[in-house]
Motif scaffolding. Structure first.
Motif, PDB file in Angstrom:
ATOM      1  N   ASN A  96      -4.209  -5.607  -0.036  1.00  0.00           N
ATOM      2  CA  ASN A  96      -4.732  -4.280  -0.388  1.00  0.00           C
ATOM      3  C   ASN A  96      -5.017  -3.439   0.859  1.00  0.00           C
ATOM      4  OD1 ASN A  96      -4.762  -4.781  -3.259  1.00  0.00           O
ATOM      5  ND2 ASN A  96      -6.507  -6.107  -2.868  1.00  0.00           N
ATOM      6  N   TYR A  97      -4.032  -3.395   1.736  1.00  0.00           N
ATOM      7  CA  TYR A  97      -4.241  -2.720   3.021  1.00  0.00           C
ATOM      8  C   TYR A  97      -4.535  -1.231   2.842  1.00  0.00           C
ATOM      9  CZ  TYR A  97       0.443  -0.595   2.937  1.00  0.00           C
ATOM     10  OH  TYR A  97       1.546   0.155   2.614  1.00  0.00           O
ATOM     11  N   GLN A  98      -5.332  -0.725   3.765  1.00  0.00           N
ATOM     12  CA  GLN A  98      -5.608   0.702   3.837  1.00  0.00           C
ATOM     13  C   GLN A  98      -5.443   1.123   5.289  1.00  0.00           C
ATOM     14  OE1 GLN A  98      -9.581   0.848   2.147  1.00  0.00           O
ATOM     15  NE2 GLN A  98      -8.734   1.673   0.252  1.00  0.00           N
ATOM     16  N   VAL A  99      -4.643   2.144   5.513  1.00  0.00           N
ATOM     17  CA  VAL A  99      -4.413   2.643   6.859  1.00  0.00           C
ATOM     18  C   VAL A  99      -5.590   3.531   7.250  1.00  0.00           C
ATOM     19  CG1 VAL A  99      -2.921   4.081   8.300  1.00  0.00           C
ATOM     20  CG2 VAL A  99      -1.916   2.507   6.632  1.00  0.00           C
ATOM     21  N   GLU A 100      -6.183   3.203   8.379  1.00  0.00           N
ATOM     22  CA  GLU A 100      -7.286   4.011   8.916  1.00  0.00           C
ATOM     23  C   GLU A 100      -6.723   5.152   9.761  1.00  0.00           C
ATOM     24  OE1 GLU A 100     -11.145   5.197   9.539  1.00  0.00           O
ATOM     25  OE2 GLU A 100     -10.525   3.550   8.251  1.00  0.00           O
ATOM     26  N   SER A 101      -5.768   4.809  10.632  1.00  0.00           N
ATOM     27  CA  SER A 101      -5.149   5.831  11.475  1.00  0.00           C
ATOM     28  C   SER A 101      -3.807   5.308  11.985  1.00  0.00           C
ATOM     29  CB  SER A 101      -6.059   6.181  12.663  1.00  0.00           C
ATOM     30  OG  SER A 101      -6.233   5.060  13.495  1.00  0.00           O
TER      31      SER A 101
END
Length: 140
Positions: A77-82
């Protein structure tokens, strides 16, 4: 651009014995139809290493083949921060780099010049980076 299904079919066959078992194992873990984007760093390296990064709808799989070992890292469930991108010239042959920081604190680096097997492949690897970039830019 070479699709993941084409990559898997070509490198999972007898012509690429050094990758055959690796591709078979990857296929058992990550069904090809779930892969949105892939990146095959160190493809065709002299020592048979390969780092295959697979982006699915919710996960990032990093599978590293080194000699007889397989190391697996999964960002669920990855989420890109930047992210940051560097395009090294106006044409695709100059190379491209992409750094992705995940909310989990993990960081992923992709560099078409460093990861390609030789200069002839830089443009293809830049295309892989374009695909990753498009995927994360369009992510909610």
């Amino acid at each position: 651009m070479i699709t993941y299904a084409d990559f898997k079919q070509e490198h999972g066959g007898v012509n690429y014995r050094q990758y055959w078992g690796f591709i078979q194992t990857v296929d058992e873990l990550v069904p090809a139809d779930t892969v949105k984007v892939y990146y095959p760093a160190n493809l065709y390296s002299d020592d048979g290493r390969l780092t295959l990064t697979l982006f699915t709808e919710k996960d990032i799989w990093i599978l590293e083949k080194q000699k007889d070992d397989l190391n697996i890292t999964v960002h669920k469930n990855y989420q890109v921060e930047s992210f940051s991108r560097k395009i090294q010239s106006r044409n695709r042959c100059g190379g491209s780099a992409l750094n992705v920081s995940l909310r989990s604190g993990a960081s992923l680096q992709f560099d078409s010049k460093a990861d390609a097997p030789n200069e002839d492949w830089v443009e293809t690897f830049t295309g892989f980076i374009d695909d990753i970039f498009d995927l994360i830019v369009k992510a909610p």
